[in-house]
Enzyme design. Sequence first.
Site, short mmCIF file in Angstrom:
data_model
loop_
_atom_site.label_atom_id
_atom_site.label_comp_id
_atom_site.label_asym_id
_atom_site.label_seq_id
_atom_site.Cartn_x
_atom_site.Cartn_y
_atom_site.Cartn_z
N THR A 126 -5.14 17.06 0.84
CA THR A 126 -4.35 17.32 -0.36
C THR A 126 -5.09 18.18 -1.38
OG1 THR A 126 -3.53 16.21 -2.35
CG2 THR A 126 -5.15 15.00 -1.08
N GLU A 128 -5.17 17.51 -4.33
CA GLU A 128 -5.79 16.59 -5.28
C GLU A 128 -7.31 16.53 -5.08
OE1 GLU A 128 -4.40 14.27 -7.89
OE2 GLU A 128 -3.14 16.03 -7.79
N TYR A 150 -7.01 7.81 -5.27
CA TYR A 150 -6.27 8.47 -4.17
C TYR A 150 -7.07 9.64 -3.62
CZ TYR A 150 -2.86 11.63 -1.99
OH TYR A 150 -2.19 12.49 -1.13
N LYS A 154 -8.89 10.27 -0.05
CA LYS A 154 -8.52 11.42 0.80
C LYS A 154 -9.74 12.30 1.10
CE LYS A 154 -3.92 11.36 1.56
NZ LYS A 154 -3.23 11.61 2.84
P1 NAP Z 1 5.48 9.72 1.36
O1 NAP Z 1 6.89 10.20 1.29
O2 NAP Z 1 4.94 8.86 0.29
O3 NAP Z 1 5.31 8.97 2.77
C1 NAP Z 1 4.18 8.20 3.05
C2 NAP Z 1 4.42 7.46 4.35
O4 NAP Z 1 3.28 6.65 4.64
C3 NAP Z 1 5.63 6.51 4.33
O5 NAP Z 1 6.30 6.64 5.55
C4 NAP Z 1 4.98 5.15 4.20
O6 NAP Z 1 5.74 4.10 4.72
C5 NAP Z 1 3.74 5.36 5.05
N1 NAP Z 1 2.70 4.36 4.81
C6 NAP Z 1 2.17 3.98 3.61
N2 NAP Z 1 1.24 3.04 3.79
C7 NAP Z 1 1.18 2.80 5.12
C8 NAP Z 1 0.41 1.90 5.92
N3 NAP Z 1 -0.46 1.05 5.38
N4 NAP Z 1 0.59 1.92 7.26
C9 NAP Z 1 1.50 2.75 7.82
N5 NAP Z 1 2.29 3.61 7.12
C10 NAP Z 1 2.11 3.62 5.78
O7 NAP Z 1 4.49 10.96 1.51
P2 NAP Z 1 4.80 12.50 1.85
O8 NAP Z 1 5.11 13.21 0.59
O9 NAP Z 1 5.69 12.57 3.01
O10 NAP Z 1 3.33 12.99 2.26
C11 NAP Z 1 2.86 12.86 3.58
C12 NAP Z 1 1.34 12.84 3.58
O11 NAP Z 1 0.85 14.04 2.98
C13 NAP Z 1 0.70 11.71 2.79
O12 NAP Z 1 -0.48 11.35 3.47
C14 NAP Z 1 0.35 12.34 1.46
O13 NAP Z 1 -0.75 11.66 0.87
C15 NAP Z 1 0.00 13.74 1.89
N6 NAP Z 1 0.23 14.80 0.93
C16 NAP Z 1 1.45 14.94 0.33
C17 NAP Z 1 1.68 16.01 -0.51
C18 NAP Z 1 3.02 16.22 -1.16
O14 NAP Z 1 3.08 17.01 -2.12
N7 NAP Z 1 4.10 15.62 -0.66
C19 NAP Z 1 0.65 16.96 -0.73
C20 NAP Z 1 -0.57 16.78 -0.08
C21 NAP Z 1 -0.77 15.73 0.76
P3 NAP Z 1 6.78 3.23 3.80
O15 NAP Z 1 8.07 4.02 3.81
O16 NAP Z 1 6.84 1.95 4.50
O17 NAP Z 1 6.16 3.15 2.44
O1 F7E Z 2 2.78 14.02 -10.55
C1 F7E Z 2 2.89 14.35 -14.20
C2 F7E Z 2 1.68 13.66 -13.61
O2 F7E Z 2 3.28 11.99 -9.20
C3 F7E Z 2 2.73 15.39 -10.86
C4 F7E Z 2 1.53 13.40 -4.26
O3 F7E Z 2 2.40 13.82 -3.23
O4 F7E Z 2 1.05 15.67 -4.87
C5 F7E Z 2 1.53 14.43 -5.37
O5 F7E Z 2 0.69 13.96 -6.41
C6 F7E Z 2 2.34 15.59 -12.30
C7 F7E Z 2 1.11 14.80 -12.76
O6 F7E Z 2 2.51 14.15 -8.09
C8 F7E Z 2 5.41 11.85 -14.91
O7 F7E Z 2 0.80 13.21 -14.64
C9 F7E Z 2 4.46 13.48 -15.95
O8 F7E Z 2 0.32 15.64 -13.56
O9 F7E Z 2 4.77 14.02 -8.98
P1 F7E Z 2 3.41 13.47 -9.19
P2 F7E Z 2 0.92 14.33 -7.95
O10 F7E Z 2 0.17 13.33 -8.73
O11 F7E Z 2 0.63 15.77 -8.19
C10 F7E Z 2 -0.29 15.63 -4.35
C11 F7E Z 2 -0.63 17.00 -3.84
C12 F7E Z 2 -0.50 14.54 -3.38
O12 F7E Z 2 -1.33 14.64 -2.48
C13 F7E Z 2 0.13 13.23 -3.69
O13 F7E Z 2 0.24 12.42 -2.52
O14 F7E Z 2 3.42 15.10 -13.11
N1 F7E Z 2 3.93 13.44 -14.70
N2 F7E Z 2 5.36 12.52 -16.10
C14 F7E Z 2 4.50 12.45 -14.02
N3 F7E Z 2 4.33 12.02 -12.76
C15 F7E Z 2 5.11 10.99 -12.34
N4 F7E Z 2 4.99 10.56 -11.06
N5 F7E Z 2 6.00 10.36 -13.17
C16 F7E Z 2 6.19 10.75 -14.48
O15 F7E Z 2 6.99 10.17 -15.21
#
Ligand code: NAP
Ligand code: F7E
Length: 344
Positions: A126, A128, A150, A154
Amino acid sequence: MKKRALITGISGQDGAFLSQFLLEKNYEIYGAYRRSSSPITWRLNELGIDGDVKMVPFELLDYSNILSVIGEVQPDEIYNLAAQSFVKGSFEKPIYTADVDAVGVLKVLEAIRVVNPEIKFYQASTSELFGVPKEFPQTETTPFYPRSPYSAAKLFAHTITINYREAYGLHASAGILFNHESEFRGIGFVTRKITSSLASIKQGNLDSFELGNIYSKRDWGYAKDYVSAMWEMLQQEKADEYVIATGESHTIKEFITLAAASIGFDLEWSGEGVNEYAIDKKRGKKIITINEKYFRPSEVDMLQGDISKAKEILGWEPTVTFEQLAEKMAVSDYERVKNGKRLV
Ligand code: NAP
Ligand code: F7E
């Protein structure tokens, strides 16, 4: 013979899009899911592919379960998308997050090493990891500076993936994906919170909603674009790390403005800091306010990726712009609300 993929995190956003992508490539898909009391396949249902994925119970905390799932499925490729992926939640559950997002990944790698080291592995790293970026834009060689439990977890997962490649010859790759969003984004993440809340307000089901820091900047892309890069990584002769992003960075406030306009809102902003708010000019009502409870103990202020390497080696590029993304998500949630669907 069909290639077989095991996708962990099948119930999440990326799991759904990756399944769709791999089914189009004629893969046999095993979807690893966590047992729960509520339905977990709504994304696969909406994509019309729930019947095409073979579901297997899977828990990242449990090595014996991981070992038996990988042993029984015998996949050619494993995409490890499962994680406790909510950054804010990781401050509330830091130890659990480390158990799942760090040690859980080591368990999968160890199981691959024991069962069949020929299995190709993708780890969901990520942006992050960059936290307080040491350079702009960020590349695969930009130093990491995690800002949350987190991202610290990671970081372990990222480095242990590389270590298993170097130590045991595993074809183990890591995609450093920047924020990617879609109509299937979890409702707690800021983009989907915004589009689902705006849709509910427009339909008269909600008066207003609260946000935290709306000035942090992210490099936002469309999730469907990003899953093809995961697959490309596993088709390369050599495993490696790749930044996957758009190269643009925008604030949350910009996203709100675009999403709101695309479903007919005209917003006016006033105030500053926690006293800032947005009024829906047509109705003369305050619909967005700021609440400190959504601020993070340590924030990631700005991220912006450089995809030169992915472009050159994977031939990968994003297709959906920031403006199109905001519109797509807002319109999709408004359609759902109009059709009486409960937003999840
Ligand atoms: P998501 O929608 O939050 O999906 C996470 C998945 O992980 C869900 O299916 C969840 O199952 C499963 N999970 C959580 N804890 C688990 C456990 N203990 N054992 C087995 N399964 C578990 O995430 P996403 O947005 O699709 O992202 C996919 C991956 O990419 C994640 O690893 C995330 O950290 C990473 N990532 C995401 C982004 C982004 O912007 N979306 C960017 C960079 C990296 P439940 O439905 O049961 O909760
Ligand atoms: O926050 C701000 C918050 O929770 C984005 C995950 O998929 O992407 C995701 O992480 C920004 C932050 O995503 C609210 O403070 C303001 O600056 O949508 P987010 P994230 O933290 O960037 C990365 C790449 C991953 O890897 C992660 O798994 O938005 N923010 N107000 C808020 N965020 C949330 N959630 N809720 C608010 O009300």
